[in-house]
Design an enzyme around this catalytic site. Structure first.
Site, PDB file in Angstrom:
ATOM      1  N   LYS B  26       0.856  -1.210   0.050  1.00  5.78           N
ATOM      2  CA  LYS B  26       0.086   0.228  -0.017  1.00  5.78           C
ATOM      3  C   LYS B  26       0.793   1.530  -0.064  1.00  5.78           C
ATOM      4  O   LYS B  26       0.491   2.227  -0.816  1.00  5.78           O
ATOM      5  CB  LYS B  26      -0.929   0.091   1.213  1.00  5.78           C
ATOM      6  N   ARG B  96      -2.816   2.427   8.390  1.00  4.41           N
ATOM      7  CA  ARG B  96      -3.087   1.053   7.874  1.00  4.41           C
ATOM      8  C   ARG B  96      -1.595  -0.050   8.019  1.00  4.41           C
ATOM      9  O   ARG B  96      -0.603   0.755   7.960  1.00  4.41           O
ATOM     10  CB  ARG B  96      -3.155   1.321   6.258  1.00  4.41           C
ATOM     11  N   GLY B 105      -5.362 -11.680  10.530  1.00  8.66           N
ATOM     12  CA  GLY B 105      -5.049 -11.646  11.861  1.00  8.66           C
ATOM     13  C   GLY B 105      -3.968 -10.208  12.138  1.00  8.66           C
ATOM     14  O   GLY B 105      -3.889  -9.743  13.038  1.00  8.66           O
ATOM     15  N   MET B 107      -3.652  -6.422  11.620  1.00 12.01           N
ATOM     16  CA  MET B 107      -4.504  -5.100  11.818  1.00 12.01           C
ATOM     17  C   MET B 107      -4.576  -4.455  10.529  1.00 12.01           C
ATOM     18  O   MET B 107      -3.417  -4.402   9.668  1.00 12.01           O
ATOM     19  CB  MET B 107      -3.659  -4.172  12.822  1.00 12.01           C
ATOM     20  N   ARG B 352      -6.962   1.058  -9.391  1.00  9.80           N
ATOM     21  CA  ARG B 352      -6.502  -0.286  -9.674  1.00  9.80           C
ATOM     22  C   ARG B 352      -7.078  -0.785 -11.155  1.00  9.80           C
ATOM     23  O   ARG B 352      -8.150  -0.086 -11.704  1.00  9.80           O
ATOM     24  CB  ARG B 352      -7.340  -0.919  -8.485  1.00  9.80           C
ATOM     25  N   HIS B 468     -17.449 -39.244 -16.356  1.00  8.27           N
ATOM     26  CA  HIS B 468     -17.198 -39.752 -17.741  1.00  8.27           C
ATOM     27  C   HIS B 468     -17.952 -38.801 -18.528  1.00  8.27           C
ATOM     28  O   HIS B 468     -17.373 -38.335 -19.852  1.00  8.27           O
ATOM     29  CB  HIS B 468     -17.744 -41.012 -17.798  1.00  8.27           C
ATOM     30  N   SER B 777       4.214 -38.152 -26.454  1.00 11.18           N
ATOM     31  CA  SER B 777       2.852 -37.341 -26.078  1.00 11.18           C
ATOM     32  C   SER B 777       2.519 -37.750 -24.943  1.00 11.18           C
ATOM     33  O   SER B 777       2.175 -38.728 -24.172  1.00 11.18           O
ATOM     34  CB  SER B 777       1.993 -37.706 -27.203  1.00 11.18           C
ATOM     35  N   CYS B 844      -1.304 -34.183 -24.600  1.00  5.73           N
ATOM     36  CA  CYS B 844      -2.418 -34.396 -25.346  1.00  5.73           C
ATOM     37  C   CYS B 844      -3.582 -34.672 -24.513  1.00  5.73           C
ATOM     38  O   CYS B 844      -4.584 -34.974 -25.049  1.00  5.73           O
ATOM     39  CB  CYS B 844      -2.349 -35.213 -26.571  1.00  5.73           C
ATOM     40  N   TYR B 864       4.781 -28.868 -27.914  1.00  5.72           N
ATOM     41  CA  TYR B 864       3.279 -28.481 -28.160  1.00  5.72           C
ATOM     42  C   TYR B 864       2.553 -28.960 -27.055  1.00  5.72           C
ATOM     43  O   TYR B 864       2.984 -29.844 -26.527  1.00  5.72           O
ATOM     44  CB  TYR B 864       3.005 -29.051 -29.489  1.00  5.72           C
TER      45      TYR B 864
END
Lengths: 884, 884
Positions: B26, B96, B105, B107, B352, B468, B777, B844, B864
């Site tokens: 921040k 902050r 947990g 702050m 942002r 399946h 493959s 594949c 590939y």
């Protein structure tokens, strides 16, 4: 100048054992025998370097070789008092190749070299045996023509067969001297026709021809391929050994025979063997004459008084006995010797370790150590653990001389008689009524386990050595025959038929799981007893081995067998028995069909005291041992109702309509249960099952502690993990319940929590898992299944074809696949130990009782192997051998 | 002296992005915004070093810190023209924490710090809003009490609820100023009671309390555990950021709003957003007032002329638009901005990257590259490939506004309408009659595949995203909904019911596989079209990526889709279609039930022309491509007869009594087919099947060559190998048949022979296999199954529990398990390449279309990935992203 020639002869040799690279195996062996003073026919070996020279110099020999061979040959002539090529007093020699091993395609041996038309007559005169001389001659021409001159052997065989037919002879041994002489003549003609040259009559030309032939054959295509397949280096080359021939058929003073330094059948320390006077070695083998015994006590009494060698030729006998003693001392093992006596002079042609029965082998090993001939370690190494099976299980009494009505695969060793039953429930019923039953099934599934347990033996018509029946039976120590394909089972008739014979439910049969035979009726069996020799050897093994040997148990019988066969602990207690016992199956079915924890609790409350009682009985028997208990592992599908009756029964028990039961069953039924919801996946879905099991085992251990002041060291094994988070999830439950029980009982139980490594992912993530696990136990059965992607139940369909095509060498479900599964075991061990130095590591698959696997486990530093109780002696000896 | 404090404010900052270790995320972000001149409320960040000092010095601060904070605070007061703790003109601040990420947990934030009973009155006066001031105050006390003073938050909530009830308020927004004041009072009492000390009224004490609280919370147990789980180092520490508060509700000149630099819904390049005059940020969110648009064109027209910010505050608007432009240039992405105008002065509170629709995201990326704002690479990275699904498949037309009658899991994307059928054979019959059919099944098995193929969509009542049905449907590119558990199927009635609705065989329905909805009747669907933006982006991706992207195909439709969606080749042709097409099933059944090669030949002779024709059609479409064809893989069990009718039919075809057929079926039926006799095991048992297949593919390739002068490059893939010898066995057959066909046709076809690596053993033995294989493959579906020992069909039963318990994070059947399966892929790749530098390697499995998996494949250097045709754009973009 390089030394090309190494001579050997009685009492002296220029070479020795250990010079295999220079002299080849045969040359080094003959040199060794000569060097220690054994009467070996003299000869010389041309070193392997000549082979290298020859192939490096366009097929020419080193310039100094001819002279060196001439010198060595002259020495040989002097030694034997005969002359190479001299018809009056001929010296004959053999020429042999001498690589690291005999190779297909390599020239092997040419015998009787030095013969020609003149010398053969001299040999006949000298031996007084015209037929022998002619027989040697025709064999020599054939052998020389084929192996040295590269003539197709078929030509000689064809011509030989014609001549045999002409002379009305069926076998070679029927040939007369004339027939042999005619054959020699025809063979010489064949050589002439095929090579365009006459057969070389000059013995020197024969000798150099043979030497060159041996050396050239090193680079035969078949030999080259063979070396490449067997990783034999190409560059060493072959040696050539030239040795004087000796003959046991030179009259009354000549003998041929075979001797064992001890009795290879009983193990008794007494010379044993056979001889024939005035005969050739092959006569003993061919069985033309009945050989005679060496010693009086074993005399057949067939040819009068002078039958044993002891009496027939006492000096030779004494000398032979002296040699036997010397051979045993030198080689440290019982020897099988070929000998020849030529005109009163004893020669040893060959000595090698004697083949022996298992019992004799044990006796040899124990006796020879006690005699100071070999060390304890050598004695232990002498026994092949794989041979011990027949000693560890009951067997069909050979004296009964029974003939099997059918045969199958010897799937689990041992013998048993009982009444045939065809249904697992019948097996239980009849066994409760006190009968021994043999369960006969087409094949078995987990639904049959209770019936298999009730049976004393199991037969299946289908499946191989790794089928469900075989694996379970071996695990239970029940004799079993699988794949008895001639057995036609008609389960609806409760009978089977083999040919004309029908065996009905209740008929008595006997099975021999060691040999694979099925017998009608009750055939006497012989109980195994660990012989004194075996006990002694195993006790020596225990002092030597570093690897602990544990047993896998499921029943009380297993537990007592584990103690009896000398386990160091228990590597795996399968807890399924508590769940799948027939009286409890409905409770487990309720558990399985429950929809949530609330519905599961009542079944678990009923199972807790049962499981605790099972553990208490077991832990009483096993106190003092570390005992690894596996949490519930099998898929719960196994208890689901199958038949309509079971559905009815379940519907009543659950108070639900059958249709509702069917729905619930459909919801939990799995497609591939073995890769499904089982192992620690059950523990994570239903932590309350794990809680119940852990509570039962800690309460049981505490009870045994309070009863005996001693209890087991608990090892809780989490099955089927794939990673640390799964393991941790279960470990938290175990630690919590253990603390609760300790609080309640005030009794502290030592325990470890560890995991089965039985999936590839667990092996790969072993480093992480070891951070919180106390031990690893390799479940190599499941690991083999997943590493190969191969179900052992289905593998029979193709594994045989695989082995026939050499696609695999060994059944990976029997001997651990070291290259694949073994690599994962090694990876997991390294990763586990690197994160946790204290990690205890063992293997508990069926492989734990396989000697090759035990050696591997030792080599990678495991702490223990665990196997079926009957296999403990095998594993103990294998573990010791691995240490040596 | 170490520098502890880094100030920031409009146009200047001592820190910048990239200083996260020193300033936290921040702090660094605020510094960056300031540094580039954005009007950020000023503040300062206490560097992380203070946290280290504090914990290393028993909870004391560096001695020079107090003075440094005072100096920074004075600068802040000067900057804002207000004084910290001055009731007349109060400066409020937020405090902050600032670690690498927000941690449970730790702050988080205390807002409005600096208030006490006096200052709150000053704030009310200054803002003219009593309720706002009191609301800030009570929130501040609650937040401070809970996070700094560690008082149980429940106490504040309980007291707050009581007061709300007293005042008849339901939500916080209903609270009056009085109620807020009362709450602040009660909260102060709670603090007193719980800590024994009054609430700290001194703003300095509040500030130091908050700073200490943030720093101490770094070592909260939850934060420590969180860091250890997420591998965040413990020693960096947290920074503390103190920032001036600004308010958008200080009268007419104040504004609060949200702006997007472009339209996040359409992607249009125009500022887009909402604002409220004289309001707070949370008012926009809470929906108390209707926010107003930024620009005229989008004006709602609700509050007259001056509705858009453009008109309401033109200077502010112009400034904001200028900032939008600057932000986009600086961050290189469309921004979502929170802004506040305090008495005419514009502040950015946060910026942002904007959330966006998929279409908008594509447009942003393409436009911004064309505008020169980002590089081509940045444009490609900007798109999340996983979001593209909705663009690649047909979808239910949102305009139809249809409501689903039931929902299930969106198992395979796309939408389809058709008549409901409940039986695979009906599906085929009706589809042949020209109807679109939707197949509805409880679950599917391989027996349903032909029916699934005939259907335009599939619904199952059971099973998850990896069942399946789901896997097969995705592979086929059919939309599919799984696990529609509210659907009650009565197959015997050919109908299903959901609640009161019954859908009968033949009724029309529509399914939306992308969203999971099932609709009655025919709902209009919209065809996918690759938008121009997507086409552009994918073409850029193609120029960037190194990884080739291939498609897995089974049908002609797949083949043309592969070409249309830009495949570089075909990674897997499943040849099953030829075998399992309904018209051929009897031939394959004959093949399966044959007892020997002689009996198998006639079926193979009939299959050869069929398979050749299939290949010819396929190769025509795919010419120019490398095409990897997998030899027959599935267990032949799949074709065995099941029903009595099928047995009858088979009995007729084979000319055998039904009983004999049953016997043969029993003999080949497997227990775990998926780990049984399949893959190359079939090729080794029945080499003649492989011969037929290889002949068919080479003849087909030759025919296409002769027809077009161009053909495919054949890659023959051997499935399910575990070692080199298996592979070599099959390779010999392939090479021999290829040579035979070449001889016969005179046509030379370029080809490679390689293997699927889909079992752990193959991965471990990859080095050996690579010696004779041309390519690997990875069949990651099977590999995942075996590495995990987990059947995807059964995994639903426990994977959900696993994910709920964080035992696994991702479904390993969807995203490759990099730690386990991935390690084997890496091992195999290394070992394979080290033995064979030319080895072509791809993947594949279904994972080939998953973006995370594609990145992994790139990272380990595969050549590939191959995926379902529809996933090609996803894989092409993911491959490019991996290259960047």
């Amino acid at each position: 100048m390089e030394k090309w020639i190494y001579t050997f002869g009685e009492g002296a040799a220029e070479g020795s054992a250990g010079m295999e690279d220079l002299l080849g195996t045969k040359g080094a062996n003959l040199a060794e025998m000569s060097a220690i003073g054994l009467p070996v026919p003299p000869g010389f070996t041309i070193a392997t370097g000549v082979c290298g020279y020859y192939h490096g110099h366009d097929g020419s020999f080193p310039p100094d070789l001819e002279e060196a061979v001439a010198t060595a040959l002259a020495k040989l002539e002097a030694d034997r008092g005969a002359r190479f090529g001299d018809p009056a007093n001929p010296l004959l020699v053999s020429v042999r190749s001498g690589g690291a091993a005999s190779m297909p395609g390599m020239m092997d041996t040419v015998l009787n070299l030095g013969l020609n038309d003149d010398v053969v007559q001299g040999l006949a005169r000298k031996t007084g045996d015209q037929r022998f001389a002619c027989d040697c001659y025709r064999r020599f021409i054939h052998m020389y023509g084929e192996v040295v001159l590269d003539i197709d052997g078929f030509l000689f065989e064809e011509a030989g067969d014609e001549i045999k037919e002409d002379h009305g002879a069926v076998f070679d041994r029927d040939l007369s001297a004339e027939a042999c002489a005619e054959m020699a003549k025809r063979f010489r003609e064949i050589v002439k026709a095929e090579t365009g040259e006459p057969f070389p009559d000059d013995p020197q030309a024969q000798l150099w021809g043979a030497i060159g032939g041996v050396i050239r054959s090193w680079n035969n295509q078949r030999a080259v391929i063979y070396r490449s397949l067997h990783n034999i280096p190409d560059d060493i080359g072959t040696a050539v050994t030239v040795q004087a021939m000796v003959f046991g058929n030179r009259g009354a003073g000549s003998i041929t025979g075979v001797a064992f330094t001890r009795n290879p059948s009983t193990g008794e320390k007494a010379p044993y063997g056979e001889y024939l006077p005035n005969a050739q070695g092959e006569d003993v083998v061919a069985g033309l004459h009945t050989p005679l015994p060496l010693v009086e006590s074993a005399a057949h009494g067939e040819i009068g008084e002078a039958t044993a060698l002891e009496a027939h030729a006492p000096e030779v006998f004494d000398k032979l006995i002296g040699l036997c003693d010397r051979l045993e001392r030198h080689y440290g093992d019982v020897q099988d010797i070929e000998f020849t006596v030529e005109e009163g002079r004893l020669f040893l042609l060959q000595t090698r370790p004697a083949k022996r029965t298992v019992e004799a082998g044990l006796k040899f090993a124990v006796d020879m150590h006690r005699e100071g001939l070999i060390s304890r370690e050598q004695a232990v190494v002498r026994v092949n653990p794989d041979d011990l099976d027949s000693l560890l299980y009951p067997s069909v009494d050979p004296a009964a001389n029974a003939h099997p009505v059918a045969r199958g695969l010897p799937a689990s060793p041992g013998a048993a008689s009982g009444v045939a039953v065809f249904d697992p429930d019948d097996a239980i019923r009849r066994s409760r009524e006190g009968e021994d039953v043999i369960l006969i099934r087409k094949e078995t599934s987990p639904n049959d386990i209770h019936g298999m347990h009730a049976a004393v033996g199991i037969v299946t018509a289908r499946g191989g050595l790794t089928s469900h029946a075989a694996v379970v039976a071996r695990g239970m120590g029940r004799p079993c025959i699988c794949g008895a394909s001639s057995v036609r089972i008609a389960p609806e008739l409760d009978s089977f038929t083999v040919g004309d014979v029908t065996v009905k439910d209740g008929d008595e049969i006997t099975l021999d799981g060691t040999g694979g035979g099925i017998f009608l009726g009750r055939v006497p069996t012989v109980e195994p007893e660990l012989s004194e020799d075996l006990k002694t050897l195993v006790s020596w093994a225990d002092e030597i081995r570093h690897l602990a040997v544990r047993a896998n148990v499921e029943t009380m019988d297993d537990a007592s067998a584990a103690r009896r066969f000398g386990a160091d602990g228990i590597g795996l207690v399968a807890t399924e028995h508590t769940f799948f016992a027939p009286a409890r199956i409905m409770t487990v079915r309720e558990l399985t069909l429950a929809r949530n924890e609330r519905e599961r609790r009542p079944s678990l409350d009923r199972l807790l005291p049962l499981q605790r009682a099972d553990f208490t009985r077991l832990f009483r028997e096993l106190r003092g041992f570390p005992v690894a208990v596996r949490l519930l592992d099998p898929p719960l599908d196994e208890v689901l109702p199958e038949t309509d009756a079971e559905y009815e029964e379940t519907s009543e028990a659950l108070g639900l309509p059958v249709e509702a039961v069917r729905k619930r069953v459909a919801a939990v039924r799995q497609i591939v249960p073995v890769l499904g919801h089982r192992g620690c996946r059950l523990a994570i879905s239903y932590p309350e099952i794990t809680e119940m099991q852990v509570r039962a085992m800690f309460e049981a251990a505490s009870a045994v502690m309070q009863e005996f002041g001693e209890t087991v060291t608990l090892e809780i094994t989490v099955p089927l993990v794939v990673g640390k988070r799964e393991f941790d999830f279960v470990r938290v439950i175990v630690d919590r319940v253990a603390a609760e029980v300790e609080q309640e009982t005030g009794c502290t139980i030592a325990y470890r929590v560890g995991t089965l490594i039985e999936l590839p992912r667990a092996a790969l993530r072993a480093g992480e898992i070891a951070k919180t696990a106390d031990f690893f136990s390799f479940g190599t059965d499941d690991l083999t299944r997943t590493v190969f992607g191969m179900s052992r139940d289905d593998a029979d369909a193709f594994l045989t074809t695989y082995m026939n095509n050499s696609v695999v060498d060994l059944d990976p479900f029997v001997t651990l696949d070291i290259e694949g599964v073994g690599e994962l075991v090694r990876i997991a061990t390294e990763r586990g130990r690197s994160e946790n130095k204290e990690l205890l590591i063992g293997i508990c698959g069926e492989h734990g009782g396989d000697a090759k696997t035990v050696r591997f486990c030792h080599s990678i530093g495991l702490d223990y192997v665990s196997c079926a109780p009957n296999r403990l002696p095998v594993a103990r000896i294998a573990a010791a051998q691995a240490s040596i």
